[in-house]
Design an enzyme around this catalytic site. Structure first.
Site, PDB file in Angstrom:
ATOM      1  N   HIS A   1      30.997  16.100  15.063  1.00 46.95           N
ATOM      2  CA  HIS A   1      30.970  15.628  16.460  1.00 46.95           C
ATOM      3  C   HIS A   1      32.340  15.071  16.845  1.00 46.95           C
ATOM      4  CE1 HIS A   1      28.260  13.863  19.795  1.00 46.95           C
ATOM      5  NE2 HIS A   1      29.506  13.880  20.221  1.00 46.95           N
TER       6      HIS A   1
ATOM      7  N   HIS B   1      35.590  15.324  20.009  1.00 45.88           N
ATOM      8  CA  HIS B   1      36.037  15.796  21.327  1.00 45.88           C
ATOM      9  C   HIS B   1      37.557  15.914  21.234  1.00 45.88           C
ATOM     10  CE1 HIS B   1      32.094  14.805  23.287  1.00 45.88           C
ATOM     11  NE2 HIS B   1      32.064  13.868  22.360  1.00 45.88           N
TER      12      HIS B   1
ATOM     13  N   ARG C   1      39.572  17.406  23.230  1.00 49.51           N
ATOM     14  CA  ARG C   1      40.234  17.412  24.556  1.00 49.51           C
ATOM     15  C   ARG C   1      41.174  18.617  24.705  1.00 49.51           C
ATOM     16  NH1 ARG C   1      36.330  13.784  25.885  1.00 49.51           N
ATOM     17  NH2 ARG C   1      36.802  11.648  25.323  1.00 49.51           N
TER      18      ARG C   1
ATOM     19  N   ASN D   1      32.198  19.439  26.302  1.00 38.32           N
ATOM     20  CA  ASN D   1      32.407  18.779  27.605  1.00 38.32           C
ATOM     21  C   ASN D   1      33.893  18.660  27.934  1.00 38.32           C
ATOM     22  OD1 ASN D   1      32.820  16.834  25.608  1.00 38.32           O
ATOM     23  ND2 ASN D   1      32.127  15.142  26.885  1.00 38.32           N
TER      24      ASN D   1
ATOM     25  N   HIS E   1      22.317  14.660  22.966  1.00 36.65           N
ATOM     26  CA  HIS E   1      22.724  13.296  23.312  1.00 36.65           C
ATOM     27  C   HIS E   1      21.525  12.679  24.040  1.00 36.65           C
ATOM     28  CE1 HIS E   1      25.875  10.386  25.118  1.00 36.65           C
ATOM     29  NE2 HIS E   1      24.692  10.006  25.587  1.00 36.65           N
TER      30      HIS E   1
ATOM     31  N   HIS F   1      24.633  10.759  17.413  1.00 41.61           N
ATOM     32  CA  HIS F   1      24.952   9.326  17.544  1.00 41.61           C
ATOM     33  C   HIS F   1      23.773   8.401  17.879  1.00 41.61           C
ATOM     34  CE1 HIS F   1      25.121  10.638  21.698  1.00 41.61           C
ATOM     35  NE2 HIS F   1      26.318  11.163  21.601  1.00 41.61           N
TER      36      HIS F   1
ATOM     37  N   ASP G   1      31.927  11.156  16.569  1.00 39.74           N
ATOM     38  CA  ASP G   1      31.959  11.204  18.038  1.00 39.74           C
ATOM     39  C   ASP G   1      33.354  10.799  18.528  1.00 39.74           C
ATOM     40  OD1 ASP G   1      31.336  11.532  20.674  1.00 39.74           O
ATOM     41  OD2 ASP G   1      29.991   9.811  20.821  1.00 39.74           O
TER      42      ASP G   1
ATOM     43  N   HIS H   1      40.459   8.438  24.764  1.00 35.86           N
ATOM     44  CA  HIS H   1      40.896   8.299  26.155  1.00 35.86           C
ATOM     45  C   HIS H   1      42.239   7.581  26.095  1.00 35.86           C
ATOM     46  CE1 HIS H   1      37.040   9.600  27.775  1.00 35.86           C
ATOM     47  NE2 HIS H   1      36.446   8.836  26.883  1.00 35.86           N
TER      48      HIS H   1
HETATM   49  O1  DOR Z   1      31.113   7.610  24.908  1.00 31.67           O
HETATM   50  C1  DOR Z   1      31.078   8.829  24.931  1.00 31.67           C
HETATM   51  N1  DOR Z   1      32.184   9.553  25.191  1.00 31.67           N
HETATM   52  N2  DOR Z   1      29.926   9.440  24.704  1.00 31.67           N
HETATM   53  C2  DOR Z   1      29.783  10.767  24.888  1.00 31.67           C
HETATM   54  O2  DOR Z   1      28.714  11.264  24.676  1.00 31.67           O
HETATM   55  C3  DOR Z   1      30.917  11.581  25.380  1.00 31.67           C
HETATM   56  C4  DOR Z   1      32.185  10.962  25.009  1.00 31.67           C
HETATM   57  C5  DOR Z   1      33.388  11.562  25.684  1.00 31.67           C
HETATM   58  O3  DOR Z   1      33.500  12.803  25.743  1.00 31.67           O
HETATM   59  O4  DOR Z   1      34.265  10.804  26.125  1.00 31.67           O
HETATM   60 ZN    ZN Z   2      27.279  12.137  23.104  1.00 33.89          ZN
END
Ligand code: DOR
Ligand code: ZN
Length: 421
Positions: free
Chosen positions: A58, A60, A62, A92, A177, A222, A287, A291
Site C-alpha cells: 500500500h 502512493h 504520486r 488515486n 478503504h 489500514h 500507506d 504530501h
Molecule cells: O490519509 C490518506 N491519504 N488516506 C488515504 O486513504 C489516501 C491517502 C493519500 O493518497 O493521500
Molecule cells: Zn486508504
C-alpha cells in the site's frame, strides 16, 4: 558468460543454523556450507539480521502533477532504504488509474524511473472497466474508497456490490478503504478522529461484508482499531499501518496536520488495544502517502490527509524486535511472505528458488531523523522514534542500496494474473 553470483556468508537462518547463500539470476541458487560456485562478490553477514525484503502492498508514489510530493525516483529510493524491494502503487493518482491507457502509462512511468520492483492497482469507480483493467495488468482492485479520502471519491454500496461481482468474476482481489465519515467540523486531530470514528470504521467493515454477495476475495486496508481488525479478519485479509501501531493523536499538538491521516490516528488507549490484535493482522503496509510540508502546514481543515512511511515501516518493526515486543518471524511473515502470497508473486527468501531480495540489518536502533530519509516530502511524523535501518539491500541478487548509495539493479514489474500482453 555466467551471470554474476553474490554470496552471503554466515547467514543466521531461522532455527539457528548458519549457512552461506548463493544468489544468481534473481534467485537463491544454493543455501548451505560454502558457495555453490564461483562468487563475484562475497558479503559477510556475521552479526546481522538477514531478512527477506519487504513487499509494501500500500503505497502512493504520486508523480505527474503531484511530483512535488513524491515521484517514482524518490519514492523507490525511500522504499529501498527501508528494506522494501516491491511496492504496490495505489490508483488515486492524477489522472486516476481507471482506464487501461492510464494503467499502461503508469507502468511505463514506473519502468522508467523506479529503482524497486512494483505492481500497479486499478481504481474502482462506478464506470471502471474492470475486465479491461485486469487484462491490462492490474495487480488488484482498489484501494476501493468506501469513504472519500485524498483524491479518492467514495463508491456507493450498490456500485461496490456490482464492482465486487465483476472483480470476483476475474478471480481478482479487491482492496478496500473502509471508513464512514460522519457530520461535523474537521478542525483538529480530535474532531478528525470523531467524524471518522472507530465505530464508523467498524460499521463500514460490516457493510462491505454485506455488499460482497459475490464472495469476492477481500483485503481490508489500514484497519485502525482492534475491533475493526477482528471484524475484518472474518471477511478477508487485514492490513495495519505502522502509524496506527506506533503513533497516537496525543503525540501531536491538536492542530498539527502532520498527524492527519485517513483513517485517523486514534487515542493512546486505542493504539495499545490494536497491538492486542497483532496475531489477527495479516499484513503490515505503510500507506505511504506523502504530501508537501507546505500543504501539511495549511489550516487544519485544508491540509491533506496522509503520512509518509515506506522507509520507516520495517525499521520501526525491527526496533520492536530488539525490544522483544514482536518476533522476527512475525515481522518477516507480515511484511514479506503474507503480502507476496496475497498478491501471488514469488516469495523472497533464503531457500533455493526464492526471489533473491533480502535486506541486512544491524542489531542496533537509532532515532529516526527526517533529514536522513529519502522521500521528497522531507518530513516524518515518526521523527525521534527508535528504528533499525538496513545496512544493505539486495534486489534480484544485486546490491542496490549500500550505506546510503543506490545502484540501479533490475527492478521488475509484477503484472496481475489477468495480464494479456
Ligand atoms: O490519509 C490518506 N491519504 N488516506 C488515504 O486513504 C489516501 C491517502 C493519500 O493518497 O493521500
Ligand atoms: Zn486508504
Amino acid at each position: 558468460m555466467a551471470a554474476p553470483a553474490l554470496v552471503l556468508r554466515n547467514v543466521l537462518l531461522p532455527g539457528g543454523r548458519t549457512a552461506d547463500i548463493t544468489m544468481q539470476e534473481g534467485k537463491v541458487l544454493h543455501a548451505g556450507a560454502g558457495a555453490g560456485g564461483k562468487a563475484d562478490r562475497t558479503i559477510d553477514c556475521t552479526g546481522l539480521y538477514v531478512l527477506p525484503a519487504a513487499v509494501d502492498m500500500h503505497v502512493h508514489m504520486r508523480g505527474g502533477p503531484q511530483s512535488a510530493k513524491e515521484d517514482w525516483a524518490t519514492g523507490s529510493r525511500s522504499a529501498l532504504a527501508g528494506g522494501v524491494t516491491v511496492v504496490l502503487d495505489q490508483p488515486n493518482t492524477i489522472p486516476p488509474i481507471i482506464r487501461p491507457d492510464a494503467l499502461r502509462a503508469r507502468v511505463l512511468e514506473a519502468k522508467t524511473h523506479s529503482l524497486c520492483s512494483f505492481a500497479i492497482n486499478s481504481g474502482v469507480t462506478q464506470d471502471t472497466p474492470i475486465r479491461s483493467m485486469w487484462d491490462a495488468g492490474a495487480m488488484a482492485f482498489g484501494e476501493t474508497f468506501f469513504a472519500p479520502s485524498s483524491n479518492g471519491e467514495a463508491i456507493t454500496p450498490g456500485d461496490l456490490e456490482s464492482a465486487l461481482r465483476e472483480i470476483s468474476a476475474c478471480g481478482a482481489l479487491a482492496t478496500i478503504h473502509a471508513e464512514e465519515v460522519g457530520p461535523g467540523d474537521d478542525n483538529d486531530l480530535a474532531s478528525h478522529n470523531r467524524i471518522r470514528s472507530v465505530e464508523g470504521e467498524l460499521r463500514a467493515v460490516r457493510e462491505v461484508g454485506r455488499c460482497n454477495t459475490a464472495g469476492c476475495r477481500l483485503h481490508f486496508c489500514h484497519m485502525s482499531t482492534r475491533n475493526s481488525v477482528i471484524a475484518a479478519s472474518a471477511l478477508g485479509s487485514v492490513e495495519v499501518t505502522p502509524h496506527h501501531l506506533f503513533l497516537s493523536r496525543e503525540r501531536f499538538a491538536d492542530t498539527d496536520a502532520l498527524g492527519k491521516v485517513n483513517p485517523p490516528l486514534r487515542s493512546g488507549k486505542e493504539q495499545n488495544d490494536l497491538w492486542e490484535a497483532w496475531d489477527k493482522i495479516t499484513v503490515i503496509a505503510s500507506d505511504h502517502a506523502p504530501h508537501t510540508p507546505a500543504e501539511k502546514r495549511a489550516a487544519f481543515p485544508d491540509a491533506p490527509a496522509g503520512i509518509p512511511g515506506v522507509e520507516t515501516m520495517v525499521p520501526l518493526l525491527m526496533a520492536a524486535v530488539l525490544e522483544k515486543r514482536v518476533t522476527l518471524p512475525d515481522v518477516i511473515r507480515k511484511t514479506s511472505q503474507a503480502p507476496a502470497e496475497i498478491l501471488g508473486i514469488p516469495c523472497a527468501g533464503l531457500d533455493p528458488g526464492d526471489r533473491a531480495d533480502v535486506a541486512l540489518y544491524p542489531k542496533k536502533a537509532v532515532a529516526i531523523d527526517p533529514d536522513s530519509l529519502h522521500s521528497r516530502c522531507g518530513f516524518s511524523p515518526f521523527s525521534g522514534l527508535p528504528a533499525v535501518f538496513p545496512r544493505m539491500v539486495i534486489l534480484g541478487g544485486e546490491v542496490v542500496c549500500e550505506e546510503g548509495e543506490f545502484t540501479c539493479g533490475s527492478p521488475q514489474w509484477f503484472a496481475g494474473k489477468g495480464y494479456c500482453p
